[in-house]
Design a protein around this motif. Structure first.
Motif, PDB file in Angstrom:
ATOM      1  N   CYS A 136      -7.306  -1.435  -2.025  1.00 16.01           N
ATOM      2  CA  CYS A 136      -6.611  -2.733  -1.992  1.00 16.01           C
ATOM      3  C   CYS A 136      -7.471  -3.794  -1.303  1.00 16.01           C
ATOM      4  O   CYS A 136      -8.070  -3.531  -0.258  1.00 16.01           O
ATOM      5  N   ILE A 169       0.829  -1.211   0.000  1.00 20.58           N
ATOM      6  CA  ILE A 169       0.000   0.000   0.000  1.00 20.58           C
ATOM      7  C   ILE A 169       0.864   1.262   0.000  1.00 20.58           C
ATOM      8  O   ILE A 169       0.534   2.259  -0.644  1.00 20.58           O
ATOM      9  N   GLU A 170       1.994   1.207   0.710  1.00 21.94           N
ATOM     10  CA  GLU A 170       2.903   2.370   0.773  1.00 21.94           C
ATOM     11  C   GLU A 170       3.317   2.820  -0.624  1.00 21.94           C
ATOM     12  O   GLU A 170       3.550   3.996  -0.864  1.00 21.94           O
ATOM     13  N   LYS A 171       3.409   1.862  -1.552  1.00 23.93           N
ATOM     14  CA  LYS A 171       3.886   2.192  -2.904  1.00 23.93           C
ATOM     15  C   LYS A 171       2.757   2.723  -3.793  1.00 23.93           C
ATOM     16  O   LYS A 171       3.007   3.178  -4.901  1.00 23.93           O
ATOM     17  N   ARG A 172       1.504   2.624  -3.340  1.00 27.01           N
ATOM     18  CA  ARG A 172       0.374   3.043  -4.181  1.00 27.01           C
ATOM     19  C   ARG A 172       0.298   4.568  -4.244  1.00 27.01           C
ATOM     20  O   ARG A 172       0.502   5.250  -3.257  1.00 27.01           O
ATOM     21  N   LYS A 173      -0.023   5.087  -5.413  1.00 30.79           N
ATOM     22  CA  LYS A 173      -0.205   6.533  -5.571  1.00 30.79           C
ATOM     23  C   LYS A 173      -1.549   6.774  -6.276  1.00 30.79           C
ATOM     24  O   LYS A 173      -1.804   6.143  -7.292  1.00 30.79           O
ATOM     25  N   ASP A 202     -10.459   2.057   1.910  1.00 27.43           N
ATOM     26  CA  ASP A 202      -9.128   2.022   1.273  1.00 27.43           C
ATOM     27  C   ASP A 202      -8.528   0.621   1.241  1.00 27.43           C
ATOM     28  O   ASP A 202      -7.797   0.277   0.320  1.00 27.43           O
ATOM     29  N   LYS A 260      -1.879   7.614  -2.280  1.00 26.80           N
ATOM     30  CA  LYS A 260      -2.100   6.776  -1.107  1.00 26.80           C
ATOM     31  C   LYS A 260      -3.178   7.419  -0.233  1.00 26.80           C
ATOM     32  O   LYS A 260      -3.187   8.632  -0.079  1.00 26.80           O
ATOM     33  N   ARG A 261      -4.091   6.641   0.266  1.00 31.43           N
ATOM     34  CA  ARG A 261      -5.077   7.181   1.205  1.00 31.43           C
ATOM     35  C   ARG A 261      -5.218   6.168   2.332  1.00 31.43           C
ATOM     36  O   ARG A 261      -5.275   4.974   2.082  1.00 31.43           O
ATOM     37  N   SER A 262      -5.241   6.637   3.561  1.00 31.69           N
ATOM     38  CA  SER A 262      -5.248   5.734   4.715  1.00 31.69           C
ATOM     39  C   SER A 262      -6.387   6.079   5.660  1.00 31.69           C
ATOM     40  O   SER A 262      -6.193   6.183   6.858  1.00 31.69           O
TER      41      SER A 262
END
Ligand SMILES: C[S@@+](CC[C@H](N)C(=O)[O-])C[C@H]1O[C@@H](n2cnc3c(N)ncnc32)[C@H](O)[C@@H]1O
Length: 166
Positions: free
Chosen positions: A134, A33-37, A105, A39-41
């Protein structure tokens, strides 16, 4: 069709006592997930959360985490233990998630999706996830095939890729 097990109070208590939390698997999900752009958490949903030992591992990474389970006994056990303030639980079947379209998310199902009505669950996951969100299915076994519209092969290829990278 969904298989209904794990619903008794005794089962929920044993599960809370003996389940080993898969910290490494949560790290694999979060580094993906850190690599996704972009990113929303904002919101993670752990479906089939049981007593929630794994649900709470997501709490440091999201503003809000909700564990859902079809079993009220499991939800009661989850609520009775100590939980981070951003974590809550709701009784609901995996096939009818109590979230609006595109709100979520991350959807996880940890050693639980094999019990679900998978075509209906995948449809629900697709509905509640934001575009680019994800879906992470954790399992002890790799002999589970996913079927969803015309992307079944792609989904199963992704599972194999994660298996051999991890
Ligand atoms: C093996 S336990 C896993 C619990 C937790 N995810 C964990 O890893 O510790 C499977 C859980 O899935 C839940 N479950 C089974 N079928 C379900 C369904 N159709 N919808 C929601 N939860 C379901 C059960 O009640 C049980 O709590």
């Amino acid at each position: 069709m969904a298989v209904r097990l794990f619903e008794g109070k005794d089962h929920a208590s044993s599960y809370l006592q003996y389940r080993v939390a898969p910290h490494e698997m949560v790290s694999v999900i979060m580094s993906y997930i850190e690599k996704r752009k972009p990113k929303r958490s904002e919101l993670a949903v752990d479906v089939g959360c049981g007593p929630g030992q794994v649900t709470v591992l997501l709490a440091p990474y999201f503003n809000k985490v909700v564990g859902t389970d079809v079993s009220q006994a499991m939800i009661d056990r989850a609520l009775a233990k100590s939980n981070p303030p951003n974590t809550s639980y709701r009784q609901s079947p995996a096939e009818e998630l109590p979230f609006t379209a595109g709100e979520v998310d991350l959807v996880t199902a940890m050693t639980a999706a094999h019990w679900f009505d998978r075509p209906r669950f995948l449809q629900e996951a697709d509905r509640v996830l934001r575009p680019g969100g994800c879906l992470a299915l954790l399992s002890y076994t790799m002999d589970m095939n996913l079927e969803y519209g015309d992307v079944s092969d792609a989904l199963n290829d992704i599972c194999q890729e994660v298996r051999y990278k991890s």
